[in-house]
Design a protein around this motif. Sequence first.
Motif, PDB file in Angstrom:
ATOM      1  N   PRO A 292       0.842  -1.197   0.000  1.00 28.44           N
ATOM      2  CA  PRO A 292       0.000   0.000   0.000  1.00 28.44           C
ATOM      3  C   PRO A 292       0.882   1.254   0.000  1.00 28.44           C
ATOM      4  N   SER A 293       0.550   2.217  -0.836  1.00 26.91           N
ATOM      5  CA  SER A 293       1.412   3.383  -1.016  1.00 26.91           C
ATOM      6  C   SER A 293       1.504   4.248   0.238  1.00 26.91           C
ATOM      7  N   GLU A 294       0.564   4.120   1.175  1.00 24.53           N
ATOM      8  CA  GLU A 294       0.680   4.935   2.394  1.00 24.53           C
ATOM      9  C   GLU A 294       1.872   4.507   3.249  1.00 24.53           C
ATOM     10  N   TYR A 295       2.421   3.330   3.020  1.00 28.83           N
ATOM     11  CA  TYR A 295       3.608   2.876   3.739  1.00 28.83           C
ATOM     12  C   TYR A 295       4.902   3.392   3.104  1.00 28.83           C
ATOM     13  N   ILE A 296       4.780   4.004   1.937  1.00 27.49           N
ATOM     14  CA  ILE A 296       5.964   4.402   1.185  1.00 27.49           C
ATOM     15  C   ILE A 296       6.150   5.912   1.277  1.00 27.49           C
ATOM     16  N   ALA A 297       7.297   6.328   1.812  1.00 27.92           N
ATOM     17  CA  ALA A 297       7.604   7.760   1.903  1.00 27.92           C
ATOM     18  C   ALA A 297       8.140   8.284   0.577  1.00 27.92           C
TER      19      ALA A 297
ATOM     20  N   ILE B 155      10.663   3.503   3.358  1.00 32.99           N
ATOM     21  CA  ILE B 155       9.497   3.130   4.154  1.00 32.99           C
ATOM     22  C   ILE B 155       9.143   4.252   5.110  1.00 32.99           C
ATOM     23  N   ASP B 156       7.839   4.571   5.180  1.00 34.33           N
ATOM     24  CA  ASP B 156       7.323   5.535   6.153  1.00 34.33           C
ATOM     25  C   ASP B 156       6.983   4.745   7.411  1.00 34.33           C
TER      26      ASP B 156
END
Length: 169
Positions: A122-127, A140-141
């Motif tokens: 999921p793109s919300e995990y990617i900073a 990684i966020d």
Amino acid sequence: MAATSTEAQYVTFGLGEECFAVPVTVVREILDHQDAFRIPHGPDYLLGLRDVRGQGVPVIDLRLRLGMSQTAKTPHTRILVIDIPIADKVLTLGLVADRVFEVTTFKHQSVESAPDIGVRWPSEYIAGVVRRESGFVVIIDLARLFSSSDKVSLMGVGIGQKATELAAV
């Protein structure tokens, strides 16, 4: 080479064939892999606790957390002990990585936003994503990687407990 305000340093590591990175500022230390003290009824990615200098630290299989297959321990497997600031507390975790590559510097302008199509996670995990000749590095966020319920349950595991107290449980 000191980082300037236009660049930041990251620890890069591998999960399978993929390359990931986290800011060097959150990495406390990198340890050889050791089996963790199992915690019953935890999420599947919570491998258990590990004693890190007298502190019980929850160990996470990052591959499982990202929807990949379980980590297979090899001589290159490492644990990144990280400190994630959350509100007025710090969540300390051990993240299992297949291997750790290096500390590297990325210029802020070379960090692209996470694409919404064509990524496994999921793109919300990617900073962000950085292009390299050999492929991409996914930053990684960490603050978003764990849901609020994960944060609450993981912060309760090992906080303020010494490894000797945990062994007595």
